[in-house]
Design a protein around this motif. Structure first.
Motif, short mmCIF file in Angstrom:
data_model
loop_
_atom_site.label_atom_id
_atom_site.label_comp_id
_atom_site.label_asym_id
_atom_site.label_seq_id
_atom_site.Cartn_x
_atom_site.Cartn_y
_atom_site.Cartn_z
N LEU A 181 -5.66 -16.89 -37.02
CA LEU A 181 -5.23 -18.29 -37.09
C LEU A 181 -4.25 -18.56 -35.96
O LEU A 181 -3.27 -17.82 -35.79
N ASP A 182 -4.49 -19.62 -35.20
CA ASP A 182 -3.55 -19.99 -34.14
C ASP A 182 -2.27 -20.55 -34.74
O ASP A 182 -2.31 -21.33 -35.69
N GLY A 183 -1.14 -20.13 -34.19
CA GLY A 183 0.15 -20.61 -34.68
C GLY A 183 0.51 -20.07 -36.05
O GLY A 183 1.32 -20.65 -36.75
N ASN A 184 -0.06 -18.92 -36.42
CA ASN A 184 0.20 -18.32 -37.73
C ASN A 184 1.70 -18.06 -37.91
O ASN A 184 2.34 -17.43 -37.08
N HIS A 185 2.24 -18.56 -39.02
CA HIS A 185 3.67 -18.39 -39.33
C HIS A 185 3.79 -18.39 -40.85
O HIS A 185 3.38 -19.34 -41.51
N ALA A 186 4.32 -17.30 -41.40
CA ALA A 186 4.39 -17.17 -42.86
C ALA A 186 5.62 -16.39 -43.28
O ALA A 186 6.12 -15.53 -42.54
N VAL A 211 6.95 -13.85 -40.45
CA VAL A 211 6.14 -13.36 -39.33
C VAL A 211 5.49 -14.51 -38.58
O VAL A 211 5.09 -15.51 -39.18
N SER A 212 5.41 -14.35 -37.26
CA SER A 212 4.74 -15.31 -36.39
C SER A 212 4.55 -14.66 -35.03
O SER A 212 5.05 -13.56 -34.79
N GLY A 213 3.84 -15.34 -34.17
CA GLY A 213 3.65 -14.83 -32.81
C GLY A 213 2.21 -14.42 -32.55
O GLY A 213 1.35 -14.49 -33.43
N ASP A 214 1.99 -14.00 -31.30
CA ASP A 214 0.64 -13.64 -30.87
C ASP A 214 0.00 -12.56 -31.74
O ASP A 214 -1.18 -12.62 -32.06
N TRP A 215 0.82 -11.57 -32.14
CA TRP A 215 0.23 -10.48 -32.92
C TRP A 215 -0.29 -10.98 -34.26
O TRP A 215 -1.34 -10.52 -34.72
N THR A 216 0.42 -11.93 -34.90
CA THR A 216 -0.07 -12.43 -36.19
C THR A 216 -1.28 -13.33 -35.99
O THR A 216 -2.20 -13.31 -36.80
N ASP A 217 -1.28 -14.11 -34.90
CA ASP A 217 -2.46 -14.93 -34.60
C ASP A 217 -3.70 -14.05 -34.47
O ASP A 217 -4.76 -14.36 -35.00
N THR A 218 -3.54 -12.94 -33.77
CA THR A 218 -4.66 -12.02 -33.55
C THR A 218 -5.07 -11.32 -34.85
O THR A 218 -6.25 -11.27 -35.20
N ALA A 219 -4.09 -10.79 -35.58
CA ALA A 219 -4.40 -10.04 -36.80
C ALA A 219 -5.06 -10.90 -37.86
O ALA A 219 -6.04 -10.49 -38.49
N VAL A 220 -4.54 -12.12 -38.05
CA VAL A 220 -5.01 -12.99 -39.13
C VAL A 220 -6.16 -13.89 -38.68
O VAL A 220 -6.98 -14.30 -39.49
#
Length: 146
Positions: free
Chosen positions: A46-51, A35-44
């Protein structure tokens, strides 16, 4: 408002090792994703969230664990939680045979912190360090016939 506990999330340093540990102890993988992208940045938050993630479930459907390994931002190593520290504590697994479960855990390099305790002839239980230092409690209900 209806609420139910959906899952407990645990960040790990090696997703494959953690999945192997928990599936060997009887949990099933319900799904995997990256997962990555704006939705994960918002949910978590963290900017640039990728996991990379894996969702696991207990055989009875009563509990789920979401394991995630961060690709970005870089994972931050911390000291393993001690049993008396405030905060997220441990994952507890009910097992049919604690001896069998400990043999499986040992194949992953995981051994009890101190040994196996007997709580009033109702439970045998122990804490061990799982993958990434996760505290895992194994508990065998002695009142149930095998």
């Amino acid at each position: 408002m209806a609420t139910r506990l959906d899952n407990t999330g645990i960040a790990v340093r090696d997703l494959e090792a953690a999945v192997a540990f928990f599936t060997d102890l009887g949990l099933s993988v319900l799904g995997r994703d990256e997962v990555s992208g704006d939705w994960t940045d918002t949910a978590v938050g963290l900017d640039g969230n990728h996991a990379k993630i894996a969702l696991l479930e207990a055989p009875d459907g009563g509990g789920r664990i979401e394991l995630f390994e961060y690709i970005h931002p870089e994972a931050i190593e911390t000291e393993p939680t001690q049993p008396n520290e405030i905060g997220m504590h441990r994952v507890a697994l009910a097992v049919d045979d604690i001896g069998d479960a400990l043999q499986i855990a040992a194949t992953h390099g995981c051994v009890p912190l101190r040994g196996v305790a007997n709580y009033q002839d109702v439970y045998k239980l122990t804490y061990l360090r799982g993958p990434s230092g996760i505290l895992v409690m194994l508990a065998q209900d002695l009142t149930k016939k095998r």
